[in-house]
Write a protein that holds these residues in place. Structure first.
Motif, mmCIF file in Angstrom:
data_model
loop_
_atom_site.group_PDB
_atom_site.id
_atom_site.type_symbol
_atom_site.label_atom_id
_atom_site.label_comp_id
_atom_site.label_asym_id
_atom_site.label_seq_id
_atom_site.Cartn_x
_atom_site.Cartn_y
_atom_site.Cartn_z
ATOM 1 N N LEU A 3 -5.017 -0.777 6.246
ATOM 2 C CA LEU A 3 -4.803 -1.327 4.914
ATOM 3 C C LEU A 3 -3.402 -1.928 4.790
ATOM 4 O O LEU A 3 -3.218 -3.002 4.210
ATOM 5 C CB LEU A 3 -5.000 -0.244 3.855
ATOM 6 C CG LEU A 3 -6.432 0.243 3.611
ATOM 7 C CD1 LEU A 3 -6.438 1.416 2.637
ATOM 8 C CD2 LEU A 3 -7.297 -0.898 3.071
ATOM 9 N N HIS A 4 -2.418 -1.238 5.353
ATOM 10 C CA HIS A 4 -1.038 -1.743 5.312
ATOM 11 C C HIS A 4 -0.909 -3.048 6.089
ATOM 12 O O HIS A 4 -0.296 -4.010 5.602
ATOM 13 C CB HIS A 4 -0.082 -0.687 5.883
ATOM 14 C CG HIS A 4 1.259 -1.231 6.253
ATOM 15 N ND1 HIS A 4 1.723 -1.231 7.549
ATOM 16 C CD2 HIS A 4 2.213 -1.829 5.512
ATOM 17 C CE1 HIS A 4 2.919 -1.791 7.572
ATOM 18 N NE2 HIS A 4 3.242 -2.157 6.367
ATOM 19 N N ILE A 5 -1.482 -3.099 7.285
ATOM 20 C CA ILE A 5 -1.423 -4.332 8.081
ATOM 21 C C ILE A 5 -2.122 -5.474 7.341
ATOM 22 O O ILE A 5 -1.643 -6.615 7.317
ATOM 23 C CB ILE A 5 -2.056 -4.110 9.468
ATOM 24 C CG1 ILE A 5 -1.238 -3.089 10.264
ATOM 25 C CG2 ILE A 5 -2.142 -5.423 10.234
ATOM 26 C CD1 ILE A 5 0.198 -3.498 10.506
ATOM 27 N N GLY A 6 -3.257 -5.160 6.721
ATOM 28 C CA GLY A 6 -3.965 -6.184 5.957
ATOM 29 C C GLY A 6 -3.114 -6.736 4.829
ATOM 30 O O GLY A 6 -3.088 -7.951 4.573
ATOM 31 N N ALA A 7 -2.384 -5.855 4.129
ATOM 32 C CA ALA A 7 -1.521 -6.299 3.035
ATOM 33 C C ALA A 7 -0.394 -7.185 3.551
ATOM 34 O O ALA A 7 -0.030 -8.188 2.910
ATOM 35 C CB ALA A 7 -0.950 -5.084 2.295
ATOM 36 N N GLN A 8 0.149 -6.843 4.717
ATOM 37 C CA GLN A 8 1.230 -7.661 5.285
ATOM 38 C C GLN A 8 0.719 -9.050 5.661
ATOM 39 O O GLN A 8 1.408 -10.059 5.440
ATOM 40 C CB GLN A 8 1.834 -6.961 6.518
ATOM 41 C CG GLN A 8 2.579 -5.675 6.220
ATOM 42 C CD GLN A 8 3.940 -5.918 5.583
ATOM 43 O OE1 GLN A 8 4.278 -7.031 5.205
ATOM 44 N NE2 GLN A 8 4.728 -4.864 5.455
ATOM 45 N N VAL A 9 -0.467 -9.100 6.233
ATOM 46 C CA VAL A 9 -1.056 -10.405 6.582
ATOM 47 C C VAL A 9 -1.316 -11.229 5.326
ATOM 48 O O VAL A 9 -1.044 -12.438 5.282
ATOM 49 C CB VAL A 9 -2.352 -10.205 7.397
ATOM 50 C CG1 VAL A 9 -3.068 -11.535 7.604
ATOM 51 C CG2 VAL A 9 -2.046 -9.550 8.746
ATOM 52 N N LEU A 10 -1.834 -10.575 4.298
ATOM 53 C CA LEU A 10 -2.103 -11.281 3.046
ATOM 54 C C LEU A 10 -0.819 -11.799 2.410
ATOM 55 O O LEU A 10 -0.814 -12.873 1.788
ATOM 56 C CB LEU A 10 -2.825 -10.355 2.071
ATOM 57 C CG LEU A 10 -4.284 -10.015 2.416
ATOM 58 C CD1 LEU A 10 -4.807 -8.910 1.502
ATOM 59 C CD2 LEU A 10 -5.161 -11.258 2.300
ATOM 60 N N SER A 11 0.285 -11.061 2.567
ATOM 61 C CA SER A 11 1.561 -11.530 2.002
ATOM 62 C C SER A 11 2.015 -12.818 2.676
ATOM 63 O O SER A 11 2.545 -13.724 2.014
ATOM 64 C CB SER A 11 2.637 -10.444 2.149
ATOM 65 O OG SER A 11 3.080 -10.321 3.487
ATOM 66 N N ALA A 28 0.850 -6.830 -1.081
ATOM 67 C CA ALA A 28 0.763 -8.223 -0.628
ATOM 68 C C ALA A 28 1.596 -9.136 -1.524
ATOM 69 O O ALA A 28 2.347 -9.988 -1.042
ATOM 70 C CB ALA A 28 -0.692 -8.679 -0.601
ATOM 71 N N ILE A 29 1.507 -8.933 -2.842
ATOM 72 C CA ILE A 29 2.260 -9.779 -3.777
ATOM 73 C C ILE A 29 3.750 -9.485 -3.677
ATOM 74 O O ILE A 29 4.583 -10.405 -3.651
ATOM 75 C CB ILE A 29 1.758 -9.565 -5.214
ATOM 76 C CG1 ILE A 29 0.310 -10.073 -5.340
ATOM 77 C CG2 ILE A 29 2.661 -10.261 -6.217
ATOM 78 C CD1 ILE A 29 -0.327 -9.768 -6.678
ATOM 79 N N ALA A 30 4.121 -8.191 -3.598
ATOM 80 C CA ALA A 30 5.537 -7.832 -3.508
ATOM 81 C C ALA A 30 6.171 -8.372 -2.238
ATOM 82 O O ALA A 30 7.294 -8.901 -2.258
ATOM 83 C CB ALA A 30 5.692 -6.311 -3.582
ATOM 84 N N MET A 31 5.474 -8.234 -1.108
ATOM 85 C CA MET A 31 6.023 -8.752 0.140
ATOM 86 C C MET A 31 6.044 -10.278 0.148
ATOM 87 O O MET A 31 6.944 -10.897 0.725
ATOM 88 C CB MET A 31 5.213 -8.233 1.328
ATOM 89 C CG MET A 31 5.589 -6.820 1.771
ATOM 90 S SD MET A 31 7.312 -6.652 2.287
ATOM 91 C CE MET A 31 7.394 -7.797 3.672
ATOM 92 N N ALA A 32 5.062 -10.908 -0.494
ATOM 93 C CA ALA A 32 5.085 -12.373 -0.593
ATOM 94 C C ALA A 32 6.311 -12.833 -1.379
ATOM 95 O O ALA A 32 6.960 -13.824 -1.014
ATOM 96 C CB ALA A 32 3.804 -12.873 -1.262
ATOM 97 N N LEU A 33 6.642 -12.116 -2.447
ATOM 98 C CA LEU A 33 7.854 -12.437 -3.206
ATOM 99 C C LEU A 33 9.093 -12.275 -2.334
ATOM 100 O O LEU A 33 10.039 -13.069 -2.430
ATOM 101 C CB LEU A 33 7.952 -11.550 -4.445
ATOM 102 C CG LEU A 33 6.935 -11.819 -5.556
ATOM 103 C CD1 LEU A 33 7.061 -10.765 -6.647
ATOM 104 C CD2 LEU A 33 7.133 -13.212 -6.141
ATOM 105 N N ALA A 34 9.089 -11.257 -1.478
ATOM 106 C CA ALA A 34 10.230 -11.055 -0.576
ATOM 107 C C ALA A 34 10.354 -12.215 0.411
ATOM 108 O O ALA A 34 11.449 -12.743 0.638
ATOM 109 C CB ALA A 34 10.078 -9.732 0.168
ATOM 110 N N TRP A 35 9.235 -12.626 1.010
ATOM 111 C CA TRP A 35 9.265 -13.748 1.957
ATOM 112 C C TRP A 35 9.739 -15.023 1.276
ATOM 113 O O TRP A 35 10.427 -15.849 1.898
ATOM 114 C CB TRP A 35 7.878 -13.971 2.551
ATOM 115 C CG TRP A 35 7.445 -12.970 3.575
ATOM 116 C CD1 TRP A 35 6.407 -12.089 3.464
ATOM 117 C CD2 TRP A 35 8.020 -12.743 4.876
ATOM 118 N NE1 TRP A 35 6.306 -11.323 4.593
ATOM 119 C CE2 TRP A 35 7.275 -11.709 5.480
ATOM 120 C CE3 TRP A 35 9.084 -13.305 5.565
ATOM 121 C CZ2 TRP A 35 7.574 -11.226 6.759
ATOM 122 C CZ3 TRP A 35 9.389 -12.831 6.838
ATOM 123 C CH2 TRP A 35 8.641 -11.805 7.420
#
Length: 543
Positions: A216-224, A176-183
């Protein structure tokens, strides 16, 4: 991580700035060089004026401005602007690129630790530091936000593998944090990551018949996305004031389609085909292995999904899948090859010849950017020095199509003959005078004097977030035929102030979403840490 690893990554990353060292900074790759350099200068000017989080690019459109910083992901601007405050400007682009490649090497070292021994980890990290697409992104395209996002792609893949293969809930926090940094660094790159990870996770979970890791993966993407709410919500709610997103650059260039950049496209196409063939070979070889190779196979799926999106018949998907056009062009998916291929090859036992081939392949393609710059310099002369371009910014920088305010008559200004020939403050009414007291990036102060009511025009593009006051009271703003901001004042002497003000409600809503998400992730982390502590004594007793 030992000193040897750090030294190898630092040295291999120097390949990324070899073109800059030999030829200077390339202008022939398009507007990205000018865009990033002018943005850093504009951002630091706003910081020096006291604006901590700039929204308005004052120098864009040759001084008419645009709300570039309100919409563009901020992390690369922050990074470049901090460097420009600490270093001589001539060094900033090279240092930005070099540090990005260092980050890429260290990120790859982290990911490879899931699969390889120390020697193999060092080798694949070195290979990622000389990735052809990353080198092209830096030296030819100068797309530094995309480069920075790709630099920590291995970290994204690290947590992705942990979620799907290990089914670790704690890895959701990391992803979630890594993808948030990407966004918050580059939206096209993040969209590329999101689609590739999603399809690869579908393939893997269908194959293994597991639903939990997929959820779990979808949840992490939503959290990002929620973590990025502080940036996304205000930007999204302000898109109604901007030109359509159809103005964003989009160019469907599949494999081996000849374009104006024929050499670049053909070399990228050739590498894609070779990489896909090697990944398929590795996948077939791993199926015969008796060891647990789920993680490596998952990385191979990422590479093959990336290859799929570059095939000609995927145009229909590019046209209709939500947000896929934002990626811009299919070759952006290639970065997954450089993550998957080295690890897949080095995971094979007794594959020394194949490893040697991958090193030769990577080295050959890594030389192409340098050869391309050499050819261009020979054909057109040496690149212009940065100082010459910086001097040209004294009158402002060019604007960008996607940041033109909608319905105001404003246009993109890229050359002096396109801009309206007006002063900082002007009026066509007789007997109206104005004196500029302050002209800062997001704050303009003007004294007006007139015997009759007057209408003034600022050398500034209208945008709804410019708030005007007259003698401390609100003043209505409008726009003329050319999109410049107008205001009317009564007779007499008055003090007019124009300030760019971020709307409070979207900002608070976005920050609240990000804050609540951060609290949730912190709570989840503490819960997982507590469970791990309880599990450790039980495992010790069972052993």
């Amino acid at each position: 991580m030992n000193r040897k690893t750090i030294a190898v990554v630092f040295l291999c990353s120097l390949v990324s700035i070899s073109c800059f060292a030999a030829f200077g900074y390339s202008h022939y790759g398009g507007t990205d060089y000018q865009y990033h350099l002018s943005s850093w200068l504009d951002y630091t000017a706003a910081w020096k004026s006291g604006v901590a989080y700039p929204a308005w690019s004052a120098a864009a459109n040759l001084g008419l401005g645009e709300p570039r910083f309100y919409f563009y992901p901020p992390i690369s601007f922050w990074f470049g602007s901090v460097l420009s405050l600490l270093l001589p400007l001539k060094l900033v682009p090279a240092v930005f690129v070099w540090l990005s490649f260092c980050l890429a090497g260290f990120s790859m070292y982290l990911l490879s630790g899931l699969f390889l021994p120390p020697r193999g980890r060092l080798q694949v990290s070195a290979l990622y530091c000389v990735s052809y697409y990353l080198l092209i992104t830096a030296s030819k395209r100068f797309a530094l936000a995309e480069l920075l996002a790709n630099a920590f792609l291995p970290v994204v893949c690290y947590f992705f593998v942990k979620i799907l293969v290990k089914q670790r809930r704690s890895a959701c926090i990391g992803l979630a944090i890594a993808m948030a940094l990407a966004w918050q660094t580059d939206v096209p790159a993040a969209m590329n990551f999101a689609y590739t990870l999603f399809i690869a996770s579908c393939i893997y979970c269908l194959q293994t018949r597991r639903v939990r890791p997929f959820l779990l993966h979808i949840g992490a993407q939503v959290l990002s996305l929620a973590l990025s709410g502080w940036y996304f919500v205000p930007a999204y709610m302000a898109t109604k004031y901007m030109s359509s997103t159809s103005s964003l650059p989009y160019d469907f260039r599949p494999l081996f389609v000849r374009t104006a950049t024929a050499f670049l496209d053909e070399t990228l196409s050739a590498f894609a085909v070779i990489a896909a063939a090697l990944l398929i070979f590795c996948l077939a070889s791993l199926r015969k292995s008796e060891e647990d190779t789920d993680g490596v196979r998952l990385l191979i799926y990422l590479g093959l999904v990336a290859f799929f999106f570059q095939l000609p018949f995927t145009r229909l998907l590019w046209e209709h899948l939500p947000g896929l056009r934002i990626v811009g062009f299919p070759f952006r998916f290639q970065t997954f090859f450089y993550v998957a291929l080295p690890i897949a090859v080095f995971s094979l036992k007794q594959a020394r010849t194949l490893r040697t081939f991958v090193f030769v392949l990577s080295g050959t393609f890594a030389a192409f950017p340098f050869c391309t710059c050499l050819y261009w310099a020979h054909a057109h002369g040496s690149f212009k020095p940065m100082s010459e371009y910086v001097r040209s910014l004294d009158g402002g920088s060019m604007g960008m199509t996607e940041y033109v305010p909608k319905g105001t008559g404003a246009v993109v200004v890229r050359t002096p003959d396109q801009q309206p020939r007006v002063g900082q403050v002007s009026s066509s009414d007789p007997g109206c005078s104005a004196d500029v007291k302050s002209w800062l990036p997001e704050d303009r102060e003007i004294d007006t004097t007139a015997q009759t009511p007057c209408t003034y025009q600022l050398r500034l593009y209208y945008f709804p977030f410019w708030h005007l006051t007259i003698d401390g009271k609100p003043l209505a703003a409008s726009f003329g035929k050319t999109g410049l901001l107008n205001f009317s004042v009564p007779a007499g002497a008055h003090h007019v102030s124009a300030r760019f003000v971020r709307p409070v409600e979207p900002q608070l809503l976005g920050e609240a979403i990000s804050f609540v998400t951060l609290l949730f992730l912190a709570t989840l982390y503490r819960h997982e840490k507590h469970n791990n502590r309880k599990m450790t004594p039980v495992m010790a007793l069972s052993n």
